[in-house]
Design an enzyme around this catalytic site. Structure first.
Site, PDB file in Angstrom:
ATOM      1  N   HIS A 140       5.130 -15.286   4.218  1.00 44.46           N
ATOM      2  CA  HIS A 140       4.708 -15.961   5.460  1.00 44.46           C
ATOM      3  C   HIS A 140       5.830 -15.965   6.489  1.00 44.46           C
ATOM      4  CE1 HIS A 140       0.897 -17.191   3.900  1.00 44.46           C
ATOM      5  NE2 HIS A 140       1.424 -17.891   2.918  1.00 44.46           N
TER       6      HIS A 140
ATOM      7  N   ARG B  90      -8.942 -12.189  12.468  1.00 42.30           N
ATOM      8  CA  ARG B  90      -8.966 -12.872  11.177  1.00 42.30           C
ATOM      9  C   ARG B  90      -9.825 -14.126  11.289  1.00 42.30           C
ATOM     10  NH1 ARG B  90      -3.291 -12.100  12.161  1.00 42.30           N
ATOM     11  NH2 ARG B  90      -2.326 -10.518  10.836  1.00 42.30           N
TER      12      ARG B  90
ATOM     13  N   ARG C  36     -13.107  -9.116  11.128  1.00 43.38           N
ATOM     14  CA  ARG C  36     -13.165  -9.127   9.666  1.00 43.38           C
ATOM     15  C   ARG C  36     -13.909 -10.358   9.205  1.00 43.38           C
ATOM     16  NH1 ARG C  36      -7.529  -9.381   6.623  1.00 43.38           N
ATOM     17  NH2 ARG C  36      -7.606 -11.546   7.324  1.00 43.38           N
TER      18      ARG C  36
ATOM     19  N   GLU D 144      -8.725  -1.687   1.075  1.00 41.54           N
ATOM     20  CA  GLU D 144      -7.612  -2.427   0.477  1.00 41.54           C
ATOM     21  C   GLU D 144      -7.543  -2.179  -1.027  1.00 41.54           C
ATOM     22  OE1 GLU D 144      -7.732  -6.622   2.665  1.00 41.54           O
ATOM     23  OE2 GLU D 144      -9.703  -5.889   2.074  1.00 41.54           O
TER      24      GLU D 144
ATOM     25  N   ASN E 265      -1.169  -4.258   3.370  1.00 41.29           N
ATOM     26  CA  ASN E 265      -0.541  -5.275   2.521  1.00 41.29           C
ATOM     27  C   ASN E 265      -1.214  -5.326   1.148  1.00 41.29           C
ATOM     28  OD1 ASN E 265       0.827  -5.780   4.864  1.00 41.29           O
ATOM     29  ND2 ASN E 265       0.116  -7.877   5.118  1.00 41.29           N
ATOM     30  N   ASP E 266      -2.533  -5.476   1.160  1.00 41.23           N
ATOM     31  CA  ASP E 266      -3.247  -5.544  -0.120  1.00 41.23           C
ATOM     32  C   ASP E 266      -3.314  -4.192  -0.809  1.00 41.23           C
ATOM     33  OD1 ASP E 266      -3.961  -8.141  -0.923  1.00 41.23           O
ATOM     34  OD2 ASP E 266      -5.520  -8.264   0.591  1.00 41.23           O
TER      35      ASP E 266
ATOM     36  N   ARG F  58       2.353  -9.158  -3.770  1.00 38.47           N
ATOM     37  CA  ARG F  58       3.025  -9.013  -2.488  1.00 38.47           C
ATOM     38  C   ARG F  58       3.749 -10.278  -2.041  1.00 38.47           C
ATOM     39  NH1 ARG F  58      -0.212 -10.174   2.258  1.00 38.47           N
ATOM     40  NH2 ARG F  58      -2.251 -11.064   1.781  1.00 38.47           N
TER      41      ARG F  58
ATOM     42  N   CYS G  28      -4.604  -1.914   9.971  1.00 38.94           N
ATOM     43  CA  CYS G  28      -4.363  -3.240  10.553  1.00 38.94           C
ATOM     44  C   CYS G  28      -3.372  -4.051   9.730  1.00 38.94           C
ATOM     45  CB  CYS G  28      -5.669  -4.013  10.704  1.00 38.94           C
ATOM     46  SG  CYS G  28      -6.513  -4.348   9.141  1.00 38.94           S
TER      47      CYS G  28
END
Length: 565
Positions: A194, A294, A330, A419, A442-443, A453, A490
């Site tokens: 974060h 998001r 999304r 993902e 990321n995923d 992650r 993204c």
């Protein structure tokens, strides 16, 4: 800025937010010390001692809520989440029980109750394990109130400084003032933590995961040069290095909304947003549209599903900022690192591989249907072009089911997130139904590399520079090409200017990122032709390691050094 006579010393960590700045070190104050194991005097009223715990928790909660009201975007969300934890009955009730049953002094009771709660969250893994840092933050704040100690947090100094800490709680990071905190260095953390994500959103150079041996060498007042791109800290930099950092900091680059390669091939440079304020800021920054809205930020900390009317209002605020432009929405990405009490099961043994994102529709289809209905109404009320996609699509059956459902509500352009490795491997089949896709790096990286992650000890694996990840992205683009379907990115990888050129060379048509990254990505993209992007992509996917791939590509992009990237 006073210079030391000592020779420059290079230290290293993980660069998570680009930029080159110099300044004096200011270390985070040590955390609240563990209270002594002490008992309440027999003459004291236990009920009143329990009331002190509740009052202290409420004081902390209100303080965090006040800070949240002054914060923006993701910072506000994180502060609101931490505020809710401050008043979590699990924590306060457990502490009060220890006061009544064991006669522990309130500060010790809170400390032990927080330890039990943190252990429980750590055992759940994934996002819940990440929340243990929040528990420690709230614990320290409540104990500070109970013991009349200084509230832990970021130093307050008159001059700009570089913050050095073991780690930063989300509540601390959300309050970073870029006018005062010009960079930060932490011994813990990883590229998708974060704190790293917020540093990028703030445009603040940051280096994490240095280890205690590096942070212990940095003392208050030391002059350091932070290179957030390379992950290098220079202690006692020379005059030449300081002049270069100052010159780079004085440059102002803007994005004019015309993303393209040097030879004129369009590359849509879009923004990741979570609310209407973020969308307006992205539009002002020149974003060509939204590549990731998001929607879960509209649901976080809600005990119940928001009404369709409330969702329409939230979505309309974002869409209105981009009249005539694409807004990729999304659907709810709940579960794992974003649990929602009305939809997800926090007790799953492995939430990252559980019922999350689109999979929640198996159990609660109404939540998805309500969201699609609200999106259709919001689109009708604005001039934006809504593209809707579902996260965690894994099979062709899921791609068909989602796109059919979205179109049944009048949403004409329906796609999917890539993902899960299976979605990339089977892209040719999934694109028989999906109109487009966006890669969540990321995923995808997490699942390809089998590395959580959020786990800082595996941060070296959690990078989209991994050739295995890049090969899967190429396979996804190759699967889309025969159908004429566009693929975007993204995830955090899109904000890396060097990696952006590789992604375009792999066949990616759009890149979505924090709005602050747009000028840098645009400047590098305009320095290379599409053919050169393809060559850079070949270099990367033919490399043996992530570091080899990164080094090979950066060596071919001298503009990075010119721009301080």
């Amino acid at each position: 800025m006073a210079l030391s006579d000592a020779s420059p010393t290079s230290l290293s960590g993980i660069g998570v937010s680009p930029g080159l700045v110099a300044g004096p070190v200011a270390r985070m104050a040590p955390g609240i010390p563990e209270p002594e194991l002490a008992l309440i005097d027999a003459s004291r009223d236990l009920d009143k001692e329990c009331e002190r715990i509740e009052a202290a928790a409420q004081t902390v909660k209100k303080g965090l809520e006040l800070s949240a009201a002054q914060a923006k975007g993701e910072g506000r969300t994180l502060l609101e989440t931490t505020a809710q934890m401050a008043a979590d009955p699990t924590l306060t009730s457990s502490a009060q029980a220890m006061v009544r049953e064991r006669r522990l002094v309130p500060e010790r009771a809170v400390w032990e109750a927080a330890g039990t709660l943190a252990s429980m969250l750590a055992s759940l893994g994934g996002y819940m394990a990440e929340r243990t840092r929040d528990v420690a933050d709230v614990r320290d704040r409540i104990v500070a109130v109970l013991t009349d100690s200084p509230m832990p947090g970021i130093p307050m100094l008159p001059e700009p400084f570089i913050l050095v800490a073991e780690d930063l709680a989300p509540a601390d990071t959300a309050l970073l003032d870029p006018e005062k905190v010009i960079a930060f260095i932490t011994s813990e953390g990883g590229p998708t933590s974060h704190t790293a994500i917020l540093a990028r959103a703030l445009g603040m150079p940051a280096i994490v995961g240095t280890g205690a041996e590096v942070v212990d060498q940095l003392h208050d007042g030391d002059i350091v040069l932070v290179d957030g791109t390379k992950g290098v800290i220079t202690l006692n930099p020379d005059e030449g290095a300081l002049r270069r950092a100052k010159e780079l900091a004085s440059r102002v680059r803007v994005f004019n909304g015309d993303g393209a390669t040097k030879d004129g091939r369009e590359v849509q440079l879009l923004a990741n947003v979570g609310d209407a304020a973020g969308a307006r800021s992205a539009a002002e920054a020149g974003a060509m549209g939204v590549g990731l809205f998001r929607t879960e930020f509209c649901f976080l900390d809600q005990p119940d599903e928001p009404t369709i009317e409330a969702q329409v209002e939230a979505y309309t605020g974002v869409l209105a900022a981009f009249p005539g432009k694409k807004v990729v929405v999304r659907t709810l990405d709940a579960g794992a690192d974003k649990p929602l009490p009305f939809l997800t099961d926090a007790t799953e043994a492995n939430p990252a591989l559980g019922v999350r994102a689109y999979r929640t529709a198996r159990r609660d289809p109404d939540v998805l249907e309500h969201q699609l209905e609200a999106l259709a109404k919001a689109e009708a009320a604005t001039d934006a072009k809504v593209w809707v996609m579902a996260p965690m699509i894994s099979t062709a059956e899921e791609a068909k089911a989602f796109t059919d459902k979205a179109r049944s509500y009048g949403l004409k352009t329906a796609g999917m997130m890539i993902e899960v490795p299976s979605a990339a491997l089977m892209a040719d089949k999934l694109f028989e139904y999906a109109d487009f896709a966006s890669v969540g790096t990321n995923d995808l990286t997490q699942y390809v590399m089998a590395a959580d992650r959020l786990l800082s000890s595996l941060a070296d694996l959690s990078t989209a520079w991994q050739p295995a990840v890049l090969r899967l992205i190429k396979q996804a683009c190759d699967g889309a090409a025969p159908h004429g379907r566009p693929v975007g990115v993204c995830g955090e990888a899109a904000a890396d200017p060097a990696l952006a050129t590789v992604l375009v060379g792999l066949g990616v048509a759009s890149l979505s990122m924090t709005a602050r990254a747009l000028p840098d990505v645009d400047a590098v993209m305009k320095s290379v032709t599409f053919e050169e992007c393809q060559e850079l992509a070949r270099l990367a996917i033919d490399s043996a390691t992530a570091e080899d791939a990164r080094a090979a590509v950066r060596a071919k992009l001298p503009i990075l050094e010119e721009l301080g990237l």
